[in-house]
Motif scaffolding. Structure first.
Motif, PDB file in Angstrom:
ATOM      1  N   SER A  56      57.454  12.035 -86.928  1.00 20.63           N
ATOM      2  CA  SER A  56      56.185  12.757 -87.040  1.00 20.63           C
ATOM      3  C   SER A  56      55.761  12.517 -88.523  1.00 20.63           C
ATOM      4  CB  SER A  56      56.273  14.451 -86.573  1.00 20.63           C
ATOM      5  OG  SER A  56      57.195  15.068 -87.503  1.00 20.63           O
ATOM      6  N   VAL A  57      54.556  12.773 -88.867  1.00 17.84           N
ATOM      7  CA  VAL A  57      53.941  12.419 -90.037  1.00 17.84           C
ATOM      8  C   VAL A  57      53.142  13.840 -90.515  1.00 17.84           C
ATOM      9  CG1 VAL A  57      52.911  10.989 -91.724  1.00 17.84           C
ATOM     10  CG2 VAL A  57      54.205   9.972 -89.685  1.00 17.84           C
ATOM     11  N   PRO A  58      53.577  14.623 -91.207  1.00 20.18           N
ATOM     12  CA  PRO A  58      52.992  15.728 -91.565  1.00 20.18           C
ATOM     13  C   PRO A  58      51.773  15.177 -92.771  1.00 20.18           C
ATOM     14  CG  PRO A  58      54.910  16.327 -91.861  1.00 20.18           C
ATOM     15  CD  PRO A  58      55.036  14.875 -91.642  1.00 20.18           C
ATOM     16  N   ARG A  59      50.587  15.865 -92.936  1.00 20.09           N
ATOM     17  CA  ARG A  59      49.695  15.440 -93.816  1.00 20.09           C
ATOM     18  C   ARG A  59      50.397  15.307 -95.431  1.00 20.09           C
ATOM     19  NH1 ARG A  59      44.507  15.227 -91.707  1.00 20.09           N
ATOM     20  NH2 ARG A  59      44.318  16.390 -89.815  1.00 20.09           N
ATOM     21  N   ALA A  60      49.931  14.200 -95.977  1.00 23.95           N
ATOM     22  CA  ALA A  60      50.325  14.217 -97.404  1.00 23.95           C
ATOM     23  C   ALA A  60      49.872  14.997 -98.252  1.00 23.95           C
ATOM     24  CB  ALA A  60      50.272  12.666 -97.926  1.00 23.95           C
ATOM     25  N   ALA A  61      50.482  15.259 -99.350  1.00 19.03           N
ATOM     26  CA  ALA A  61      49.961  16.261-100.564  1.00 19.03           C
ATOM     27  C   ALA A  61      48.708  15.890-101.092  1.00 19.03           C
ATOM     28  CB  ALA A  61      51.102  16.598-101.431  1.00 19.03           C
ATOM     29  N   GLY A  62      47.949  16.927-101.571  1.00 19.45           N
ATOM     30  CA  GLY A  62      46.780  16.467-102.339  1.00 19.45           C
ATOM     31  C   GLY A  62      45.510  16.253-101.579  1.00 19.45           C
ATOM     32  N   SER A  63      44.249  16.295-102.036  1.00 20.18           N
ATOM     33  CA  SER A  63      42.872  16.178-101.460  1.00 20.18           C
ATOM     34  C   SER A  63      42.623  14.644-101.508  1.00 20.18           C
ATOM     35  CB  SER A  63      41.838  17.013-102.499  1.00 20.18           C
ATOM     36  OG  SER A  63      40.662  16.871-101.768  1.00 20.18           O
ATOM     37  N   TRP A  64      42.534  14.093-100.113  1.00 21.83           N
ATOM     38  CA  TRP A  64      42.411  12.824 -99.832  1.00 21.83           C
ATOM     39  C   TRP A  64      40.741  12.510 -99.720  1.00 21.83           C
ATOM     40  CZ3 TRP A  64      46.230   8.719 -99.620  1.00 21.83           C
ATOM     41  CH2 TRP A  64      47.513   9.165 -99.917  1.00 21.83           C
ATOM     42  N   ALA A  65      40.286  11.348-100.181  1.00 22.44           N
ATOM     43  CA  ALA A  65      39.215  10.937 -99.942  1.00 22.44           C
ATOM     44  C   ALA A  65      39.139   9.544 -99.966  1.00 22.44           C
ATOM     45  CB  ALA A  65      38.085  11.545-100.962  1.00 22.44           C
ATOM     46  N   GLY A  66      37.950   8.721 -99.656  1.00 16.65           N
ATOM     47  CA  GLY A  66      37.811   7.263 -99.601  1.00 16.65           C
ATOM     48  C   GLY A  66      36.593   6.665-100.059  1.00 16.65           C
ATOM     49  N   ARG A  67      36.691   5.555-100.654  1.00 21.11           N
ATOM     50  CA  ARG A  67      35.651   4.852-101.232  1.00 21.11           C
ATOM     51  C   ARG A  67      35.510   3.518-100.417  1.00 21.11           C
ATOM     52  NH1 ARG A  67      35.785   3.969-106.923  1.00 21.11           N
ATOM     53  NH2 ARG A  67      35.783   1.747-106.750  1.00 21.11           N
ATOM     54  N   VAL A  68      34.381   3.368 -99.696  1.00 20.58           N
ATOM     55  CA  VAL A  68      34.329   1.791 -98.781  1.00 20.58           C
ATOM     56  C   VAL A  68      34.010   0.830 -99.716  1.00 20.58           C
ATOM     57  CG1 VAL A  68      33.178   0.536 -96.926  1.00 20.58           C
ATOM     58  CG2 VAL A  68      33.795   3.219 -96.735  1.00 20.58           C
ATOM     59  N   LEU A  69      35.021  -0.149 -99.707  1.00 26.63           N
ATOM     60  CA  LEU A  69      34.627  -1.390-100.512  1.00 26.63           C
ATOM     61  C   LEU A  69      33.918  -2.497 -99.600  1.00 26.63           C
ATOM     62  CD1 LEU A  69      38.292  -1.487-102.023  1.00 26.63           C
ATOM     63  CD2 LEU A  69      36.209  -0.524-103.059  1.00 26.63           C
ATOM     64  N   GLU A  70      34.430  -2.598 -98.370  1.00 26.15           N
ATOM     65  CA  GLU A  70      33.626  -3.679 -97.408  1.00 26.15           C
ATOM     66  C   GLU A  70      33.619  -3.004 -96.161  1.00 26.15           C
ATOM     67  OE1 GLU A  70      35.794  -7.200 -97.614  1.00 26.15           O
ATOM     68  OE2 GLU A  70      36.288  -7.221 -99.708  1.00 26.15           O
ATOM     69  N   PHE A  71      32.667  -3.222 -95.319  1.00 29.55           N
ATOM     70  CA  PHE A  71      32.523  -3.071 -93.990  1.00 29.55           C
ATOM     71  C   PHE A  71      31.728  -4.091 -93.297  1.00 29.55           C
ATOM     72  CE2 PHE A  71      30.495  -0.482 -90.699  1.00 29.55           C
ATOM     73  CZ  PHE A  71      31.389   0.616 -90.232  1.00 29.55           C
ATOM     74  N   GLU A  72      32.317  -4.460 -92.286  1.00 32.99           N
ATOM     75  CA  GLU A  72      31.645  -5.608 -91.460  1.00 32.99           C
ATOM     76  C   GLU A  72      32.098  -5.824 -90.074  1.00 32.99           C
ATOM     77  OE1 GLU A  72      32.200  -9.387 -93.335  1.00 32.99           O
ATOM     78  OE2 GLU A  72      34.557  -8.960 -93.426  1.00 32.99           O
ATOM     79  N   THR A  73      31.277  -6.376 -89.137  1.00 30.01           N
ATOM     80  CA  THR A  73      31.673  -6.593 -87.813  1.00 30.01           C
ATOM     81  C   THR A  73      31.790  -7.998 -87.792  1.00 30.01           C
ATOM     82  OG1 THR A  73      30.891  -4.634 -86.878  1.00 30.01           O
ATOM     83  CG2 THR A  73      31.176  -6.461 -85.404  1.00 30.01           C
ATOM     84  N   VAL A  74      33.127  -8.443 -87.259  1.00 34.95           N
ATOM     85  CA  VAL A  74      33.347  -9.798 -87.230  1.00 34.95           C
ATOM     86  C   VAL A  74      34.058 -10.039 -86.104  1.00 34.95           C
ATOM     87  CG1 VAL A  74      33.373 -10.042 -89.845  1.00 34.95           C
ATOM     88  CG2 VAL A  74      35.615  -9.570 -88.410  1.00 34.95           C
ATOM     89  N   PRO A  75      34.141 -11.565 -85.558  1.00 35.03           N
ATOM     90  CA  PRO A  75      35.325 -11.868 -84.611  1.00 35.03           C
ATOM     91  C   PRO A  75      36.644 -11.561 -84.984  1.00 35.03           C
ATOM     92  CG  PRO A  75      33.757 -13.490 -85.129  1.00 35.03           C
ATOM     93  CD  PRO A  75      33.482 -12.747 -86.031  1.00 35.03           C
ATOM     94  N   ALA A  76      37.457 -11.241 -83.758  1.00 32.52           N
ATOM     95  CA  ALA A  76      38.715 -10.991 -84.129  1.00 32.52           C
ATOM     96  C   ALA A  76      39.516 -11.959 -84.808  1.00 32.52           C
ATOM     97  CB  ALA A  76      39.420 -10.138 -82.963  1.00 32.52           C
ATOM     98  N   GLY A  77      39.551 -13.179 -84.229  1.00 30.47           N
ATOM     99  CA  GLY A  77      40.217 -14.300 -84.625  1.00 30.47           C
ATOM    100  C   GLY A  77      41.478 -14.305 -83.856  1.00 30.47           C
ATOM    101  N   ALA A  78      42.287 -15.437 -84.096  1.00 33.60           N
ATOM    102  CA  ALA A  78      43.448 -15.444 -83.243  1.00 33.60           C
ATOM    103  C   ALA A  78      44.694 -14.454 -83.585  1.00 33.60           C
ATOM    104  CB  ALA A  78      44.081 -16.873 -83.317  1.00 33.60           C
ATOM    105  N   ARG A  79      44.680 -14.344 -85.015  1.00 29.09           N
ATOM    106  CA  ARG A  79      45.844 -13.595 -85.235  1.00 29.09           C
ATOM    107  C   ARG A  79      45.713 -12.005 -85.075  1.00 29.09           C
ATOM    108  NH1 ARG A  79      47.315 -10.712 -89.944  1.00 29.09           N
ATOM    109  NH2 ARG A  79      45.198 -11.167 -90.953  1.00 29.09           N
ATOM    110  N   LEU A  80      44.443 -11.531 -85.226  1.00 29.58           N
ATOM    111  CA  LEU A  80      44.172 -10.129 -85.017  1.00 29.58           C
ATOM    112  C   LEU A  80      43.930  -9.857 -83.589  1.00 29.58           C
ATOM    113  CD1 LEU A  80      41.753  -9.304 -88.198  1.00 29.58           C
ATOM    114  CD2 LEU A  80      44.367  -8.667 -87.896  1.00 29.58           C
ATOM    115  N   GLY A  81      43.639 -10.865 -82.812  1.00 26.52           N
ATOM    116  CA  GLY A  81      43.256 -10.637 -81.487  1.00 26.52           C
ATOM    117  C   GLY A  81      44.766 -10.795 -80.888  1.00 26.52           C
ATOM    118  N   ARG A  82      45.823 -11.183 -81.304  1.00 30.59           N
ATOM    119  CA  ARG A  82      47.058 -11.204 -80.596  1.00 30.59           C
ATOM    120  C   ARG A  82      47.426  -9.694 -80.890  1.00 30.59           C
ATOM    121  NH1 ARG A  82      47.760 -16.434 -82.583  1.00 30.59           N
ATOM    122  NH2 ARG A  82      48.798 -15.367 -84.357  1.00 30.59           N
TER     123      ARG A  82
END
Length: 279
Positions: A84-110
């Motif tokens: 089990s993985v309890p939430r890590a310490a601290g106040s977490w946030a995110g900043r998006v650097l890239e966001f796109e919709t693309v074909p999965a391709g062979a490697r990620l498709g597998r």
């Protein structure tokens, strides 16, 4: 030279343990005089503690005890189950650097058991803890599972909560690997660390309650600020019992030398282990 460096390093560790995060330690000159060593010997020891995240250097100001590490605990949820993985310490946030919709391709498709031509949503984001850069995450999710997902959705809150509440996807388990690495130039710039700094490379494949892969992630976490703590439960059966299962005395418990297991002759009780990249 090695003996001197070890003595200096141990003295510096004592100084760190006696101070709070952000407090200064004596100057290089004062430490050299106190310990009777040269500047190169002292700096070599300081470099080791900077690399492992115990000290920080500030140009023109001196050396200071580093901020406390962010601790992520991993514990067995129940006998025979996954961690089990309890939430890590601290106040977490995110900043998006890239966001796109693309074909999965062979490697990620597998990996995600989807057609190479099917679309997936790819998100790269900088994770921050209490406003400080901590990790770079690259998430890959089948686009059909997250219609309407927007960059703003990835900058606050828990992604798994979002999957459940908005998209009806309930994650159940994940297979995750962790190994040491070093940062490249781009990663170092985003994380605010020197090039080739120690880091932790995470790879995770997450599945839902039906066993369907719903997310593949690879992330780079700062080795100087992130620590993983595992709680380990040992079988308290009689010595030699493990041999019946095919492991025997030669069984290997990662990070625990032979003879250190509880219930073994000369063994010590070990309940918690820290996993960190090498210095």
């Amino acid at each position: 030279m090695a003996v001197k460096r070890t003595r200096v390093r141990d003295h510096l560790r004592d100084l760190v343990e006696a101070r709070r995060p952000g407090e200064p330690i004596p100057s290089e000159r004062a430490l050299c005089e106190e310990l009777g060593v040269s500047r190169p010997t002292l700096r070599a020891a300081v470099d080791e503690l900077v690399a492992t995240g115990l000290l920080v250097r500030e140009h023109g100001r001196g050396m200071f005890v580093a901020p406390e590490k962010i601790v992520q605990e991993m514990a067995m949820a129940s006998e025979g189950s996954a961690f089990s993985v309890p939430r890590a310490a601290g106040s977490w946030a995110g900043r998006v650097l890239e966001f796109e919709t693309v074909p999965a391709g062979a490697r990620l498709g597998r990996r995600l058991r989807m057609s190479p031509a099917a679309e997936l949503t790819r998100v790269a984001r900088l994770r921050l803890v209490d406003g400080e850069p901590m990790a770079i995450e690259h998430l890959h999710v089948p686009a059909a599972l997250v219609p309407g997902l927007a960059p703003a959705d990835m900058e606050s809150g828990d992604f798994y909560d979002l999957l459940r509440e908005r998209h009806g996807v309930r994650v159940r388990e994940a297979v995750q690997s962790i190994e040491p690495t070093v940062t490249n130039e781009a990663e170092s710039r985003l994380l605010g660390v020197p090039v080739l700094s120690p880091a932790l490379l995470f790879e995770r494949l997450t599945s839902d309650a039906a066993g369907r892969p719903v997310e593949y992630v690879h992330s780079v976490y700062r080795g100087d600020r992130y620590r993983i703590v595992s709680r380990i439960a040992f079988d308290d059966g009689p010595p030699g019992a493990a041999a019946e299962g095919g492991s025997g005395a030669a069984a290997h418990h990662p990070g625990i030398p032979p003879g250190d297991l509880p219930g073994r002759p000369g063994g010590r009780s070990t309940t918690t282990g820290d996993v960190q990249p090498p210095a």
